[in-house]
Design an enzyme around this catalytic site. Structure first.
Site, PDB file in Angstrom:
ATOM      1  N   ASP A 228     -10.554  30.048 -42.121  1.00 43.92           N
ATOM      2  CA  ASP A 228     -11.100  29.223 -41.048  1.00 43.92           C
ATOM      3  C   ASP A 228     -11.635  30.102 -39.937  1.00 43.92           C
ATOM      4  O   ASP A 228     -10.873  30.639 -39.132  1.00 43.92           O
ATOM      5  CB  ASP A 228     -10.020  28.280 -40.505  1.00 43.92           C
ATOM      6  N   LYS A 235     -13.703  30.851 -33.615  1.00 43.58           N
ATOM      7  CA  LYS A 235     -12.463  31.354 -33.042  1.00 43.58           C
ATOM      8  C   LYS A 235     -12.674  32.757 -32.473  1.00 43.58           C
ATOM      9  O   LYS A 235     -13.520  33.503 -32.977  1.00 43.58           O
ATOM     10  CB  LYS A 235     -11.375  31.435 -34.126  1.00 43.58           C
ATOM     11  N   ASP A 305     -13.752  23.418 -35.308  1.00 44.36           N
ATOM     12  CA  ASP A 305     -12.492  24.085 -35.611  1.00 44.36           C
ATOM     13  C   ASP A 305     -11.377  23.084 -35.893  1.00 44.36           C
ATOM     14  O   ASP A 305     -10.244  23.468 -36.139  1.00 44.36           O
ATOM     15  CB  ASP A 305     -12.092  24.998 -34.442  1.00 44.36           C
ATOM     16  N   ARG A 309      -8.586  18.087 -40.830  1.00 43.74           N
ATOM     17  CA  ARG A 309      -8.401  16.632 -40.916  1.00 43.74           C
ATOM     18  C   ARG A 309      -9.575  15.955 -41.613  1.00 43.74           C
ATOM     19  O   ARG A 309      -9.423  14.883 -42.199  1.00 43.74           O
ATOM     20  CB  ARG A 309      -8.183  16.069 -39.516  1.00 43.74           C
TER      21      ARG A 309
END
Length: 456
Positions: A228, A235, A305, A309
């Site tokens: 991720d 990030k 980010d 879900r």
């Protein structure tokens, strides 16, 4: 006996488990020279602490059990005792022989894919009342999860995760199906596709089924974000360092599935893993995009980010279509859960009190702690979007783990019963039985609950 445990033999050495409260009484039973040696060695019966007793007849070592609250208090003995076979001459009050064996084996875990171990772990001669097959299946399930999480993303991208799922499914005779790349759009998994489409390793939905059709249907969904970057909401560098673990939900589900299938639990098991890399490219999904989910609900992307879900939502919708008796999803979903609960305790969500009580009690009994947090209906309105059915992130920064659970409930509500686990999947500082690195959180608790519910 097995590759993890030793058979009783005349060559096994003997160790005694000592709690901190029982230390002085234990030392008083030793010879003067052995007691003096233990004291001079600084032995205080701390968790996993070991002292050898070269001159004590019939007893080769003392192993510290700390407060004696759990077999994990002594699990460090697997790498603190010298190599070879060891037997305990008894267990502290309340310790279960099978759980003691599991903890000992997990204390000997080492990740060896890229670096040879410095030594082999000691092997435990299991007690007579130990269920050795159970101890081995649980330990191996946890080790599988740890290995998958510990593997760097370059060797654990969606295609690699698919290969691992296929290997496990094939070992137990499960049937596998995988939908990859643009086929996800054709077969109506638009959010899985959107999250993973920017990566060179194509997104996919990995599924396998196992068991008798006449048994209750159990669906396990695991978040498989193999790395991720944060997507376009990128990030910072230090935020990416552990993002190989963002597939910890899928790794935990695979470890749990291995236990279920090896134990032959009477369930019809359905495993679903949406496997993606959240990468950055010209075709990456964007903040503000509106995605249409498999369920038909439109979702406004609040932050790229918060991608886990999204992929879970499509997979959970697919799981519900088979009308499972119980649907459980596991995901390294929110930093908010870590702020609330730290790295050791896995928060979970369900509207079913019996599930919450059963999993919590099962986890407490085997030192795999979980804690129920509320699906607080009042916060559901925070997911409102002015231009879509719901927002992926909601408004504001409050209750991040709860609002993520409420988001997933919109998709899991069609299941007869549903529970969501927001796990960490990582041990940041080594402790007995739990080395630094990838970890199965809540998986043993869920397995113990499933055994009670469906029958071993």
């Amino acid at each position: 006996m097995t590759d993890l445990f030793a058979s009783p033999s005349d060559f096994a050495r003997t160790a005694r488990l000592v709690t901190a409260s029982g230390l002085e009484a234990e030392l008083s039973r030793l010879s003067d020279s052995s007691a003096a040696h233990a004291r001079a060695s600084g032995f205080e019966a701390g968790p996993g602490q070991v002292v050898m007793l070269p001159g004590e007849a019939g007893l080769d070592a003392l192993v510290g059990a700390g407060k004696g609250q759990s077999p994990f208090d002594a699990a460090g003995a697997a790498l603190a005792l010298p190599e070879g076979d060891w037997a305990y001459d008894g267990l502290p009050e309340g310790w279960d022989a099978t759980q003691t064996a599991i903890a000992f084996a997990l204390g000997g875990y080492q990740f060896t894919r890229y670096k040879s171990p410095k030594r082999a772990p000691a092997r435990l001669v299991t007690a007579q009342d130990c269920d050795v097959a159970e101890a081995e299946r649980v330990a191996k399930g946890v080790m599988l999860t740890r290995d998958l999480i510990n593997t760097p993303a370059g060797d654990m991208l969606p295609s690699h995760l698919e290969a691992e799922a296929r290997k496990l499914a094939d070992a137990h005779g499960a049937s596998v199906s995988v939908i990859t790349g643009d086929d996800l759009l054709e077969q109506n998994y638009p959010m899985i596709h959107a999250v993973g489409r920017a990566a060179t390793d194509a997104p996919r939905l990995i599924e396998f089924e196992w068991g008798d059709d006449s048994h209750p249907r159990l669906a396990l969904v695991g978040k498989g974000v193999c790395f991720d970057s944060g997507g376009l909401d990128i990030k910072p560098a230090d935020g990416m360092l552990l993002m190989k673990k963002d597939m910890g939900g899928s790794a935990t589900v695979l470890g749990l599935a291995s236990m279920i299938m090896d134990a032959k639990l009477p369930v019809r098991l359905h495993v679903l893993i949406p496997a993606v890399e959240n990468a950055i490219a010209g075709n990456a999904f964007r903040p503000g995009d509106i995605l249409t989910s498999r369920k038909g609900l439109t979702v406004e992307v609040g932050n790229t980010d918060a991608e886990g879900r999204l992929v879970l939502a499509d997979a959970i919708t697919k799981a519900c279509e088979s009308d499972p008796e119980l649907l459980i999803d596991m995901a390294t979903l929110t930093g908010a859960a870590r702020v609330a609960m730290g790295p050791d305790v896995a928060p979970f969500y369900t509207d079913v009190d019996a599930i919450a009580e059963g999993v919590t009690e099962a986890g407490a009994s085997i030192d795999d702690p979980v804690w129920r947090l509320p699906l607080w209906d009042r916060y559901d309105e925070w997911l409102d979007s002015p231009i879509a059915d719901l927002s992926s992130t909601g408004s504001g920064r409050f209750a991040g783990s709860i609002t993520a659970g409420l988001f997933l409930r919109r998709f899991g509500s069609d299941a007869k019963q549903w529970a969501h686990f927001d796990i960490f999947g990582w041990t940041p500082a080594a402790r007995p039985g739990r080395p630094q690195g990838g970890e199965m959180l809540a998986g043993r608790a869920v397995y113990a609950y499933l055994k009670q519910r469906f029958g071993a």
